[in-house]
Design a protein around this motif. Structure first.
Motif, PDB file in Angstrom:
ATOM      1  N   TRP A  36      57.155   4.879 -25.388  1.00 32.32           N
ATOM      2  CA  TRP A  36      56.417   6.125 -25.176  1.00 32.32           C
ATOM      3  C   TRP A  36      56.942   6.915 -23.974  1.00 32.32           C
ATOM      4  CZ3 TRP A  36      53.779   1.431 -26.046  1.00 32.32           C
ATOM      5  CH2 TRP A  36      53.276   1.277 -27.334  1.00 32.32           C
ATOM      6  N   GLU A  91      48.531  10.443 -27.537  1.00 34.31           N
ATOM      7  CA  GLU A  91      47.163  10.130 -27.956  1.00 34.31           C
ATOM      8  C   GLU A  91      47.117   8.909 -28.871  1.00 34.31           C
ATOM      9  OE1 GLU A  91      43.226  10.300 -27.841  1.00 34.31           O
ATOM     10  OE2 GLU A  91      44.389  11.867 -26.851  1.00 34.31           O
ATOM     11  N   ASP A  92      48.000   8.857 -29.851  1.00 32.86           N
ATOM     12  CA  ASP A  92      47.982   7.791 -30.856  1.00 32.86           C
ATOM     13  C   ASP A  92      49.142   6.820 -30.607  1.00 32.86           C
ATOM     14  OD1 ASP A  92      47.719   6.167 -33.065  1.00 32.86           O
ATOM     15  OD2 ASP A  92      48.183   7.733 -34.532  1.00 32.86           O
ATOM     16  N   ALA A 125      49.378   3.896 -32.038  1.00 26.60           N
ATOM     17  CA  ALA A 125      49.497   3.010 -33.199  1.00 26.60           C
ATOM     18  C   ALA A 125      50.906   2.938 -33.791  1.00 26.60           C
ATOM     19  CB  ALA A 125      48.475   3.377 -34.271  1.00 26.60           C
TER      20      ALA A 125
END
Length: 183
Positions: A38, A45-46, A48
């Motif tokens: 990241w 935000e996500d 996953a």
């Protein structure tokens, strides 16, 4: 997933408290230094998709290595995520606080208890303590211990250190009363 380094550490305690430890108390740590998936994206935000792309593969890579390095049956275990200063603690937590990561080690060891963890943001060469607990019963006091780790060049700003630690015994010469004896 881009891994820069894998470090394996094995510690054997042969003497403690002015007494021999027999058999030796063994602890093994395997740490992977990887690029933070990241990093440089701002607030994500996500998480996953990054979890799905990395967590299980990390568990599958590290679990057999740490069990093999120990060279003895595993009685205690723990995990760590140390995030470089350009990331968030949540990035490390996202990778290690999933069943897809931890179940690789649980399956190999026959474990059923919570896999204790440490996670933090830190610069390269920061030390961190990986907590260890018994693999099937967290109330077994003799196995409440920690192992200190420090990697001289990691994590860099854009990296995360993910580590697993296992132990062959509890603390050398453990002699505290069981939790059940306290009122």
């Amino acid at each position: 997933m881009t891994i820069r380094t894998i470090v394996t550490i094995v510690e054997e305690t042969l003497r403690d408290g002015d007494r021999d430890v027999a058999p030796a108390a063994r602890v093994a740590i395997v740490a992977a230094v990887l690029r933070n998936p990241w990093y440089g994206q701002g607030f994500v935000e996500d998480l996953a998709p990054g979890i799905a792309a990395n967590a299980s593969a990390l568990g599958a890579l590290l679990a057999p290595r740490v069990v093999d390095a120990l060279g003895a049956p595993v009685e205690a275990y723990g995990k760590a995520a140390i995030v470089g200063l350009g990331g968030e603690v949540e990035h490390g937590s996202a990778l290690i606080h999933t069943l897809t990561f931890g179940d690789h080690l649980r399956t190999l060891t026959g474990a059923s208890s919570l896999l204790p963890a440490v996670e933090k943001r830190a610069p390269a060469a920061a030390s961190f303590d990986i907590p260890l607990k018994h693999i099937t019963d967290q109330t077994i006091r003799s196995h409440h211990q920690s192992v200190e780790v420090r990697l001289a060049d990691a994590p860099a700003e854009d990296e995360i250190v993910i580590a697993l630690a296992v132990a062959s015994t509890g603390r050398p010469h453990a002699r505290l009363a069981p939790f059940s004896t306290e009122s």
